[in-house]
Design an enzyme around this catalytic site. Structure first.
Site, PDB file in Angstrom:
ATOM      1  CB  THR B  76      33.590  42.382  38.289  1.00 31.05           C
ATOM      2  OG1 THR B  76      33.883  40.902  38.430  1.00 31.05           O
ATOM      3  CG2 THR B  76      32.980  42.688  38.902  1.00 31.05           C
ATOM      4  CG  HIS B 206      40.649  36.002  33.452  1.00 32.26           C
ATOM      5  ND1 HIS B 206      39.248  36.357  33.654  1.00 32.26           N
ATOM      6  CD2 HIS B 206      40.298  34.988  34.490  1.00 32.26           C
ATOM      7  CE1 HIS B 206      38.448  36.475  34.625  1.00 32.26           C
ATOM      8  NE2 HIS B 206      38.833  35.174  34.587  1.00 32.26           N
ATOM      9  CB  CYS B 326      30.569  22.048  52.190  1.00 32.44           C
ATOM     10  SG  CYS B 326      29.046  21.575  52.833  1.00 32.44           S
TER      11      CYS B 326
END
Lengths: 211, 387
Positions: B76, B206, B326
Site C-alpha cells: 500500500t 506478506h 454482501c
C-alpha cells in the site's frame, strides 16, 4: 472471535426453517432481483375462513442475514392471521434474531417486504383489497422504491434515475434516466413491470429509457 | 484458533515460514541497533550490512541494482509512493495526467482518485472479458501531459496477468513513466527490469510467507520521485524512518524460499481445482484461462451468494474469499468482476481460492467436495435456477 452475526442468526442460517416452495400456493411474492443482489420468495397457504396463514415457505438467494431473516419471518408469521402477520416489522424480526449488523439492514428488510407482498398478493387475488385506492403517481413511486438499481444496489427512486411517471386511464408510463442499450435496461424494465402491473386498475405499463 | 482449517486465502495473507522467523530473530534480540554509517558503532554497522544484503537479494530477484530498491511498510505504501511521488515530481513540470486500469487494487485506484481531487486527470482503462488491458487503448490514452501509467502485473482477484513488457515498451516509446503493482505476482511470476522497461515496481513480503508490514518499491535509477514521508535520510533519502531491519531480513528470506518447483506445485493444485469446480453446473472461471497467477482460481457459481458460501465453507473448515457485495465493507460488488463485464450476479456468486506453500494436494479434493455440497444446498433454497 466474535462474528458480526449473533448465534441465533448463525443458527437460522445453518438450519433455515420453512425453506422451499409450496406447490400451488394461495399467494406468493418475490422481492429483490438477481441483478441487484439478494432476492427472497415467499409462498403462503391461507385458511380462507379464518384468514390465517396455515403454511409458509421461503426461498433465498442471498447472504446469511437474508437467509436468517427469511427463516425467522416464516416462524413469526406461521399460524397468524393475515392482519397480524402484516404488522410484523423488520425490528421484530431483527430482535427475534438477537440483532443484525446495521450494514445488513437492506438484505434483511427484503424478507419482511416479501411477507407483506405475499399477503398483498393474496388480498389482490382474492378480492380482499378493502379500499381500492386508485393508482396515482405516488403509488407508482412507492412501488418503484422496491425496484433496485443494479449499479448501486439501492432503489431506483433513491438513486434518482426515475425521470418521470405518468398515470392515465389504466396506463402507466415510467421514464428512466438510462440509455436504452444499457446493460441493465432490460432487467430494470422487467422488474418495473412486475411491480406495477398487478395493481388493480393498471392495464398497461410502459417503461421508457430517456438518455 | 485456526486449528485444522484448510487455508485458501493466500492472496490476502500467508502463514509465516518458520525459516523466515529464524532468519529474523537475531535482528530482534542481538543485532537490534539501527543501521548506522560505517563510522558508527559496530552493532549499527552489522545491522546496516544485514539490511544491505537483504536489499541485494530482493533487488536481485527483480534484476535490479541494490540502490534501486527501497524498503517500505508494504505494497500500500509502495504504490502510494509511486503514484504520489511521481505526481509531486512531475505534476507542475510536465503534466497532470495519469493512466491506470479499471481493475487495479485499492492502493493504486484510490491514490489515483486522491490525485484527481488535487487537480490531476486520470484515465481508467477498460479491460477485456479476461481482465487484459487493450494496448491500443493505452497508446491512444497517452498525451503530452501524461506523466505516469500504472498497470498491475497481476490482478488481486481474478489473477489475470498483464503484458507488462508490451505496456512498458509503449510507455518507453512515448516517454512516460510506468509503474506496475506486482504485489500478487512477485517473485512467482518472473519480472526482470533489465528486460522489461518498467520504472517502478511495488512488491510485498506478506503474500510469500514473509512478515506483514514490510514491502518495497523498485525505483529505476534516475526516475523522478519526490519524497513525501519526511524525516531522516534513510532509503536513499526517499523514505524516512528507522529501517525495519528484521522485516527486511524476513522479506529477503521469503524471496529466497520461493522456487520455480514450488510455483509449479501450486499451479498443479490450481489447475486441478479449476477443473473440478467447472464440473459443477452453472459455474464459470473468472479471469484468463492460462495467463493467470499460478496460485489463483476464481469461479462464479450462479443462483447462490458468496457470503453464504464463505460462511458454510468456514463451518466446514475452509477459508476462501468472495467478490460479493454482501461481503465487502462498502456493500459494493467487486469492481474487478464488474470491470471484466460481469454483472452483480456474477460478482455475487464469485469465490476466490488462492494456494500457498502450506497447502497439500489433498486440500484440492477436500475443498472441491465441500464446495459442491455447499452450492447444492444453497441452490436448493434459492428461488433461482429451478425451471
Amino acid at each position: 472471535m466474535p462474528l458480526p452475526y449473533s448465534e441465533k442468526v448463525m443458527e437460522h442460517f445453518r438450519n433455515p426453517r420453512n425453506v422451499g416452495r409450496i406447490e400451488d400456493p394461495d399467494a406468493k411474492a418475490v422481492e429483490g432481483s438477481p441483478a441487484c443482489g439478494d432476492m427472497v420468495a415467499v409462498y403462503l397457504k391461507v385458511d380462507p375462513e379464518a384468514q390465517r396463514i396455515t403454511d409458509i415457505k421461503f426461498e433465498s438467494y442471498g447472504c446469511a442475514s437474508n437467509i436468517a431473516t427469511g427463516s425467522i419471518i416464516t416462524e413469526l408469521a406461521k399460524g397468524k392471521t393475515l392482519e397480524e402477520a402484516k404488522k410484523i416489522t423488520w425490528k421484530e424480526a431483527a430482535d427475534a434474531l438477537g440483532g443484525l449488523p446495521p450494514i445488513k439492514t437492506h438484505c434483511s428488510v427484503l424478507a419482511v417486504d416479501g411477507l407483506r407482498a405475499a399477503i398483498q398478493n393474496y388480498e389482490e387475488r382474492h378480492g380482499l383489497v378493502k379500499e381500492r385506492v386508485p393508482t396515482t403517481v405516488e403509488v407508482v413511486r412507492k412501488r418503484l422504491k422496491h425496484v433496485m438499481n443494479p449499479m448501486t444496489g439501492l432503489d431506483l427512486v433513491r438513486t434518482k434515475i426515475v425521470r418521470d411517471i405518468e398515470v392515465s386511464d389504466g396506463k402507466v408510463r415510467v421514464a428512466i434516466d438510462l440509455p436504452a442499450d444499457h446493460q441493465f435496461a432490460a432487467n430494470i424494465r422487467e422488474e418495473i413491470i412486475e411491480k406495477i402491473e398487478p395493481l388493480w386498475d393498471v392495464d398497461e405499463v410502459v417503461v421508457e429509457f430517456t438518455e | 484458533m485456526f486449528g485444522e482449517i484448510v487455508y485458501l486465502d493466500n492472496a490476502a495473507a500467508t502463514r509465516l515460514d518458520e525459516r523466515v522467523l529464524e532468519a529474523m530473530k537475531p535482528y530482534f534480540f542481538e543485532t537490534y541497533a539501527v543501521a548506522t554509517s560505517q563510522f558508527g558503532y559496530s552493532p549499527g554497522i552489522e545491522a546496516k550490512d544485514a539490511l544491505e544484503a537483504a536489499r541485494s537479494t530482493i533487488a536481485g530477484a527483480l534484476g535490479a541494482k541494490p540502490e534501486e530498491f527501497i524498503f517500505t511498510s508494504g505494497s500500500t505504501e509502495s504504490s502510494n509512493m509511486a503514484l504520489k511521488g511521481v505526481a509531486l515530481a512531475l505534476g507542475e513540470k510536465k503534466g497532470k495526467h495519469i493512466i491506470v486500469s479499471k481493475i487495479e487494487d485499492f492502493p493504486v485506484l484510490y491514490s489515483a482518485r486522491a490525485l484527481e481531487k488535487q487537480g490531476f486527470r486520470v484515465t481508467y482503462l477498460d479491460v477485456d472479458e479476461y481482465g487484459r488491458v487493450d494496448l491500443d487503448q493505452l497508446r491512444q490514452a497517452i498525451t503530452p501531459e501524461t506523466i505516469l501509467v500504472s498497470i498491475q502485473a497481476a490482478n488481486q482477484e481474478i489473477g489475470t496477468l498483464q503484458d507488462v513488457a508490451a505496456i512498458g515498451a509503449i510507455c518507453r516509446e512515448q516517454g512516460v513513466l510506468f509503474h506496475t503493482d506486482a504485489t500478487h505476482s512477485f517473485p512467482r511470476v518472473p519480472l526482470d527490469v533489465r528486460e522489461v522497461p518498467v520504472d517502478l515496481v511495488t512488491v510485498t513480503a506478506h503474500l510469500i510467507h514473509g512478515p506483514k508490514g514490510v514491502g518495497g518499491l523498485y525505483v529505476r535509477e534516475g526516475t523522478p520521485l519526490t519524497k513525501w514521508m519526511d524525516g531522516g535520510f534513510q532509503e536513499f533519502n526517499l523514505r524516512a524512518g528507522a529501517e525495519n531491519i528484521p522485516g527486511a531480513i524476513g522479506f529477503a528470506k521469503a524471496v529466497e524460499l520461493v522456487t520455480p518447483e514450488e510455483t509449479a506445485r501450486l499451479q498443479e493444485m490450481r489447475d486441478r481445482l479449476i477443473e473440478r469446480l467447472l464440473q459443477i453446473p452453472h459455474s464459470r472461471l473468472n479471469g484468463h484461462p492460462t495467463l493467470r497467477l499460478p496460485h489463483n482460481a476464481n469461479i462464479s457459481f450462479r443462483f447462490v451468494e458468496g457470503e453464504s458460501i464463505l460462511l458454510h465453507l468456514d463451518m466446514r473448515g475452509f477459508a476462501v474469499s468472495t467478490g460479493s457485495a454482501c461481503f465487502s465493507r462498502s456493500l459494493e460488488a467487486s469492481h474487478v468482476i464488474l470491470g471484466i463485464g460481469g454483472n452483480h450476479e456474477r460478482a455475487h456468486g464469485s469465490v476466490r481460492f488462492t494456494f500457498g506453500r502450506f497447502n497439500k494436494p489433498e486440500d484440492v479434493d477436500a475443498v472441491a467436495e465441500a464446495i459442491a455440497e455447499v452450492i447444492e444446498n444453497l441452490r436448493a433454497i434459492s428461488p433461482l435456477g429451478k425451471e
